[in-house]
Motif scaffolding. Sequence first.
Motif, PDB file in Angstrom:
ATOM      1  N   LEU A 107      -5.913  -7.629  26.121  1.00 43.37           N
ATOM      2  CA  LEU A 107      -5.012  -8.414  25.283  1.00 43.37           C
ATOM      3  C   LEU A 107      -5.785  -9.015  24.126  1.00 43.37           C
ATOM      4  N   ASP A 108      -5.172  -9.017  22.960  1.00 41.89           N
ATOM      5  CA  ASP A 108      -5.837  -9.539  21.760  1.00 41.89           C
ATOM      6  C   ASP A 108      -4.806 -10.288  20.922  1.00 41.89           C
ATOM      7  N   VAL A 109      -5.073 -11.573  20.669  1.00 47.41           N
ATOM      8  CA  VAL A 109      -4.210 -12.353  19.782  1.00 47.41           C
ATOM      9  C   VAL A 109      -4.944 -12.564  18.469  1.00 47.41           C
ATOM     10  N   GLY A 110      -4.485 -11.911  17.420  1.00 51.76           N
ATOM     11  CA  GLY A 110      -5.086 -12.079  16.108  1.00 51.76           C
ATOM     12  C   GLY A 110      -4.264 -13.027  15.261  1.00 51.76           C
ATOM     13  N   GLY A 111      -4.551 -13.032  13.967  1.00 54.65           N
ATOM     14  CA  GLY A 111      -3.802 -13.892  13.073  1.00 54.65           C
ATOM     15  C   GLY A 111      -2.437 -13.328  12.744  1.00 54.65           C
ATOM     16  N   GLY A 112      -2.389 -12.033  12.432  1.00 55.97           N
ATOM     17  CA  GLY A 112      -1.131 -11.415  12.042  1.00 55.97           C
ATOM     18  C   GLY A 112      -0.402 -10.731  13.173  1.00 55.97           C
ATOM     19  N   THR A 113      -1.159 -10.177  14.122  1.00 62.29           N
ATOM     20  CA  THR A 113      -0.564  -9.368  15.170  1.00 62.29           C
ATOM     21  C   THR A 113      -1.170  -9.687  16.535  1.00 62.29           C
TER      22      THR A 113
ATOM     23  N   GLY B 143       3.949 -13.929   0.764  1.00 61.65           N
ATOM     24  CA  GLY B 143       3.016 -13.095   1.509  1.00 61.65           C
ATOM     25  C   GLY B 143       1.945 -12.444   0.654  1.00 61.65           C
ATOM     26  N   ARG B 144       1.790 -12.899  -0.580  1.00 62.86           N
ATOM     27  CA  ARG B 144       0.780 -12.353  -1.476  1.00 62.86           C
ATOM     28  C   ARG B 144      -0.518 -13.157  -1.395  1.00 62.86           C
ATOM     29  N   ILE B 145      -1.635 -12.470  -1.464  1.00 66.81           N
ATOM     30  CA  ILE B 145      -2.933 -13.129  -1.536  1.00 66.81           C
ATOM     31  C   ILE B 145      -3.200 -13.477  -2.996  1.00 66.81           C
ATOM     32  N   SER B 146      -3.566 -14.717  -3.238  1.00 70.97           N
ATOM     33  CA  SER B 146      -3.752 -15.207  -4.595  1.00 70.97           C
ATOM     34  C   SER B 146      -4.934 -14.534  -5.285  1.00 70.97           C
ATOM     35  N   ALA B 147      -4.988 -14.703  -6.605  1.00 75.38           N
ATOM     36  CA  ALA B 147      -6.108 -14.158  -7.380  1.00 75.38           C
ATOM     37  C   ALA B 147      -7.424 -14.760  -6.901  1.00 75.38           C
ATOM     38  N   ALA B 148      -7.409 -16.055  -6.577  1.00 74.03           N
ATOM     39  CA  ALA B 148      -8.628 -16.698  -6.074  1.00 74.03           C
ATOM     40  C   ALA B 148      -9.045 -16.105  -4.736  1.00 74.03           C
ATOM     41  N   GLY B 149      -8.053 -15.820  -3.886  1.00 73.01           N
ATOM     42  CA  GLY B 149      -8.354 -15.210  -2.593  1.00 73.01           C
ATOM     43  C   GLY B 149      -8.940 -13.820  -2.750  1.00 73.01           C
TER      44      GLY B 149
ATOM     45  N   ILE C  47      -5.085  -8.752   5.200  1.00 74.61           N
ATOM     46  CA  ILE C  47      -5.013  -7.937   3.987  1.00 74.61           C
ATOM     47  C   ILE C  47      -4.061  -6.766   4.185  1.00 74.61           C
ATOM     48  N   ARG C  48      -4.138  -6.124   5.337  1.00 71.27           N
ATOM     49  CA  ARG C  48      -3.277  -4.959   5.609  1.00 71.27           C
ATOM     50  C   ARG C  48      -1.807  -5.281   5.430  1.00 71.27           C
ATOM     51  N   ASP C  49      -1.388  -6.469   5.892  1.00 74.88           N
ATOM     52  CA  ASP C  49       0.035  -6.818   5.856  1.00 74.88           C
ATOM     53  C   ASP C  49       0.424  -7.681   4.660  1.00 74.88           C
ATOM     54  N   ALA C  50      -0.518  -7.954   3.770  1.00 74.39           N
ATOM     55  CA  ALA C  50      -0.203  -8.748   2.583  1.00 74.39           C
ATOM     56  C   ALA C  50       0.747  -7.974   1.672  1.00 74.39           C
ATOM     57  N   ALA C  51       1.611  -8.707   0.976  1.00 73.79           N
ATOM     58  CA  ALA C  51       2.571  -8.061   0.078  1.00 73.79           C
ATOM     59  C   ALA C  51       1.870  -7.314  -1.051  1.00 73.79           C
ATOM     60  N   ASN C  52       0.662  -7.746  -1.406  1.00 73.90           N
ATOM     61  CA  ASN C  52      -0.102  -7.093  -2.470  1.00 73.90           C
ATOM     62  C   ASN C  52      -1.389  -6.465  -1.927  1.00 73.90           C
ATOM     63  N   ALA C  53      -1.291  -5.879  -0.732  1.00 75.06           N
ATOM     64  CA  ALA C  53      -2.472  -5.280  -0.088  1.00 75.06           C
ATOM     65  C   ALA C  53      -3.152  -4.261  -0.992  1.00 75.06           C
ATOM     66  N   GLY C  54      -2.362  -3.398  -1.628  1.00 76.01           N
ATOM     67  CA  GLY C  54      -2.952  -2.387  -2.504  1.00 76.01           C
ATOM     68  C   GLY C  54      -3.715  -2.992  -3.661  1.00 76.01           C
ATOM     69  N   GLU C  55      -3.185  -4.078  -4.189  1.00 82.53           N
ATOM     70  CA  GLU C  55      -3.849  -4.767  -5.296  1.00 82.53           C
ATOM     71  C   GLU C  55      -5.193  -5.343  -4.862  1.00 82.53           C
ATOM     72  N   VAL C  56      -5.240  -5.885  -3.645  1.00 82.22           N
ATOM     73  CA  VAL C  56      -6.496  -6.431  -3.117  1.00 82.22           C
ATOM     74  C   VAL C  56      -7.531  -5.328  -2.971  1.00 82.22           C
TER      75      VAL C  56
END
Length: 323
Positions: A139-145, A51-57, A88-97
């Motif tokens: 109603l709203d269907v997003g990617g994460g929620t 669930g981490r966003i890569s350095a490239a991301g 980004i909000r739910d990424a494991a490294n959100a704070g790092e991003v």
Amino acid sequence: MSEEPRRVGVLDVGCFSAHLVVVDRHEGSLLRPVLSHKVRLRLDQAIDSSGRISAAGMARVAAAVEQAQQAVRRAGVSAVVPFATSVIRDAANAGEVVDLVAARTGVELRTLSGVQEARLSYLAARNWYGWSAGPLTVLDVGGGTVEMAVGEGTEPVAAHSLPLGARTLTRQWESEKLTGKRLRRTTADLVRMINADLPAGLPGGARCRAVGCSKVFQQLARMTGARPQRDGLFVARQLRAADLEKWIPRLAKLPAAERARLPGISEHRAHQSLAGAIAARALMEATGHDVVDICPWSTREGLLTTLLEQPPQHAGGGLVAVA
């Protein structure tokens, strides 16, 4: 006392793109932005199994914010509100991003909770359809929620969010072959999960007009037969549960490359289009709606509406400079 910015804007950093929209506080409207600038991100390809966003991301996000800064300066805009969606909000490294973007650009990305997104989508739908639309179930269907909101006035009386977005479900189901009985059981299970977690006030029931506020609903409506939009002219569209039920088994049998050839299904969303369709159908069933009107506005426009209607010092804590 400092002069209020004439123009207000939102930088929406999502999974597939970073979209900057600026409107004139006195002369413009959401229908006629003075600036619309989009940068492709494809963060769905930058998330690992943990669930981490890569350095490239992360680098792509920072570069997109830098480009937005340049666009803002060229347009003579002094401030915008930059926010990141659930990717980004739910990424494991959100704070790092967020820290990396701040270090490279000086901009601190805000994150909105799912309930805040639900309320903003409701506000967008209310402003699009007006008071004559009566009570709304948004109603709203997003990617994460997925988000739901119900109300009769300016603010919803109930708003809720669940981690059942198209990207989330696609990852959850990627090892399964969703066809036949398994597909029907999966959809039924999702409806039960939503019903089990609905707060008081949800669902709104048949007395409410159902509104779909997201790219997922827009693309599903087009796939199931709604007319395409035309430049400069909004075409009213609906998504019907009966049509969606016929299409879901078809989507389940098609690889992503073939789904991308269907009307309305974009190449970058094709992989998660089945999960998006199942989530949309489950939301409709859980909230008691057979037909959903498609609204072209969502969270971003709800936030812009808030900025236009309130003085900057009262608009969600004030504007955040990116220039």
